[in-house]
Design an enzyme around this catalytic site. Structure first.
Site, PDB file in Angstrom:
ATOM      1  CD  GLN A  22      -3.326   0.234   0.380  1.00  0.00           C
ATOM      2  OE1 GLN A  22      -3.482  -0.967   0.383  1.00  0.00           O
ATOM      3  NE2 GLN A  22      -3.938   0.905  -0.608  1.00  0.00           N
ATOM      4  CE  LYS A  79      -2.583  -1.162  -3.676  1.00  0.00           C
ATOM      5  NZ  LYS A  79      -3.915  -1.831  -3.349  1.00  0.00           N
ATOM      6  CE  LYS A  82      -5.610  -4.335   2.932  1.00  0.00           C
ATOM      7  NZ  LYS A  82      -5.823  -3.542   1.491  1.00  0.00           N
ATOM      8  N   GLY A 126     -12.601   0.008   2.700  1.00  0.00           N
ATOM      9  CA  GLY A 126     -12.931  -1.384   2.697  1.00  0.00           C
ATOM     10  C   GLY A 126     -11.776  -2.268   1.926  1.00  0.00           C
ATOM     11  CG  ASP A 127      -8.847  -5.693   1.401  1.00  0.00           C
ATOM     12  OD1 ASP A 127      -8.337  -4.951   0.307  1.00  0.00           O
ATOM     13  OD2 ASP A 127      -8.447  -6.966   1.597  1.00  0.00           O
ATOM     14  CB  THR A 161     -10.820  -1.263  -7.305  1.00  0.00           C
ATOM     15  OG1 THR A 161     -11.140  -0.455  -5.948  1.00  0.00           O
ATOM     16  CG2 THR A 161      -9.672  -2.094  -7.184  1.00  0.00           C
ATOM     17  CG  ASN A 174     -15.942  -3.042  -4.646  1.00  0.00           C
ATOM     18  OD1 ASN A 174     -14.908  -2.680  -4.910  1.00  0.00           O
ATOM     19  ND2 ASN A 174     -16.986  -2.476  -4.757  1.00  0.00           N
ATOM     20  CB  SER A 188      -9.852   5.851  -0.909  1.00  0.00           C
ATOM     21  OG  SER A 188     -10.744   4.841  -0.570  1.00  0.00           O
TER      22      SER A 188
END
Ligand code: NDP
Ligand code: 2IT
Length: 445
Positions: free
Chosen positions: A110, A113, A125, A164-165, A208, A239, A376
């Site tokens: 992350q 990213k 995370k 979210g994830d 995403t 998702n 986000s």
């Protein structure tokens, strides 16, 4: 690895039994060797040793009462990995497999990213080994409230903004946001992926999956290919998979397969997305039910067989290490010319080698799926300004961000001698900005 092999050795020694974390770090350090050669000042300042060690790791007990009145206990986590370029930012995964190794690999990825998005967000995370599957809404609410009762002490709109994830969607974000607001008495953008009536951003739900397709479209166009008329296989049916399917259809491709952890469906006519949305987003059912409504489609038990289906483009959108060397070889043998990672680290290192050696256009996760976290960050912007943009405005910004990520990763790969290897390019392009910020900010004592 020469300059950085001692960093990798230390990671393995200090974090035993964390194979996913080792896998994510090893790939990045291998790409960064030429960067270390060019930046002896970063080597001297311990940037490489520091970036692989989380700034803070929070672990906590999450007790809650199930519908029978029994006490259940889960473990909650938040890995605040790196805040050099902005507040910690990253999703919350709710899945029984969650442990330190999984969350540290995700948190580490992350960092780079988020840097690639060009927006000011650090890397984090979190999540829990709680399994939302099979739980009532009431049980999910109680878990989320208990989880946030502790997490709220460690996050904030300028400190750490979760989202979210896997297993955390709009329902869970709603329960968590409600609890944060009760406890802190503030209405702020502390979570993203919120509902549209209470601070959410248009296009975050789609971001995403759409972003993945924008990225891959750019990457394959550079090789003279397109989504138009392409047969596409997508794993997962959550998702990311659902909105990747939607965008592939809009771009003129045909998605013929989707999966969940139990098995996969194949519909030669093209997947009917309305049915999948109803089954998955509304009714929370298994993908196997699809064939009841479309009897010409076929359901196969077991999810890994999905990669045996002949396709032009594969978009893994379920989970880590879902494509191994054998699946990669099968995809290549069947004529697959592009693979875009919607999930985080869905291809094993051996699978990536197969793709790169066979000139498959390979979009690595931290670049290809960055559209979710980028949007986000756009939600955070809108929250701070107490304003909201239209769907078209957010979507246009998302597309622009994804095209730029492709350009930056592609340029970095060339500049550092990796040709058109986007894995190395994304790692380098993401790292440069974070390293520069860490160096400028000095060493914390
Ligand atoms: P969801 O929970 O909405 O969907 C996950 C899907 O993947 C489900 O179909 C699920 O099946 C399947 N799946 C999950 N775990 C496994 C497993 N161990 N084996 C096989 N199938 C599995 O999650 P998302 O769509 O949000 O996330 C999918 C991937 O995309 C993850 O890797 C996530 O980290 C990544 N990602 C998500 C972003 C986002 O914005 N949501 C942003 C960037 C990356 P089942 O229902 O049977 O469990
Ligand atoms: O892996 C990811 O980038 C996400 N789950 C999204 C994180 C976010 O903060 O939107």
């Amino acid at each position: 690895m020469k300059l950085l092999s001692n960093v990798m050795e230390q990671v393995v020694k200090r974090n035993p039994n964390e194979p996913e974390f080792h896998q994510a770090v090893r790939e990045v350090l291998e790409s960064l060797e030429p960067v270390a050669e060019r930046h002896p000042e970063w080597v001297k300042a311990g940037i490489f040793e520091r970036i692989v060690e989380p700034e803070r790791q929070i672990v906590f007990r999450v007790p809650w009462l199930d519908d029978k009145g029994n006490v259940q206990v889960n473990r909650g986590y938040r890995i605040q990995f790196n805040s050099a370029i902005g507040p910690y930012k990253g999703g919350l995964r709710l899945h029984p497999s969650v442990n330190f190794s999984i969350l540290k690999f995700l948190g580490f990825e992350q960092i780079l990213k988020n840097s690639l998005t060009s927006l000011p967000i650090g890397g984090a995370k979190g999540g829990s080994d709680f399994d939302p599957k099979g739980k009532s809404d009431n049980e999910v609410m109680k878990f989320c409230q208990s989880f946030m009762t502790e997490l709220c002490k460690h996050i904030g709109p300028d400190t750490d903004v979760p989202a979210g994830d896997i297993g955390t969607g709009g329902r869970e974000i709603g329960y968590m946001y409600g609890q944060y607001k009760r406890l802190r008495n503030e209405f702020t953008g502390v979570l993203t992926g919120k509902g549209l009536t209470w601070g959410g951003s248009l296009a975050r739900t789609e971001a995403t999956g759409y972003g993945l397709c924008y990225f891959m479209d750019e990457a394959i166009q550079a090789k003279g290919k397109s989504f138009k008329g392409a047969t596409v296989v997508i794993s997962g049916s959550g998702n990311v998979a659902i909105y990747a399917t939607e965008k592939v259809n809009q771009l003129g491709g045909k998605v013929v397969a989707l999966s969940d952890s139990n098995g996969y469906i194949y519909d030669a006519e093209g997947i009917k997305l309305d049915t999948v949305k109803r089954l998955k987003e509304v009714e929370r059912k298994r993908i196997s039910e699809y064939v009841k409504f479309h009897p010409s489609a076929k359901y196969t038990e077991g999810c890994s067989g999905i990669w045996n289906i002949k396709c032009d483009i594969a978009l893994p959108c379920a989970t880590q290490n879902e494509i191994n060397e054998i699946s990669a070889k099968t995809l290549v043998a069947n004529g697959c010319f592009a693979v875009g990672e919607g999930a985080n680290m869905p291809s094993t290192p051996e699978a990536i080698d197969v793709f790169l050696k066979n000139n498959v256009v390979f979009g690595p996760a931290k670049a290809a799926n960055a559209g979710g976290v980028a949007t986000s960050a756009l939600e955070m912007c809108q929250n701070s300004a107490r304003y909201s943009w239209t769907f078209e405005e957010v979507d246009a910004k998302l597309k622009n961000i994804m095209v730029n990520i492709y350009k930056n990763a592609s340029a970095a790969a060339k500049e550092y001698g990796f040709g058109d290897n986007l894995v190395a390019g994304a790692n380098i392009a993401g790292f440069l900005k974070v390293a520069d910020a860490m160096y400028a900010q000095g060493i914390a004592y």
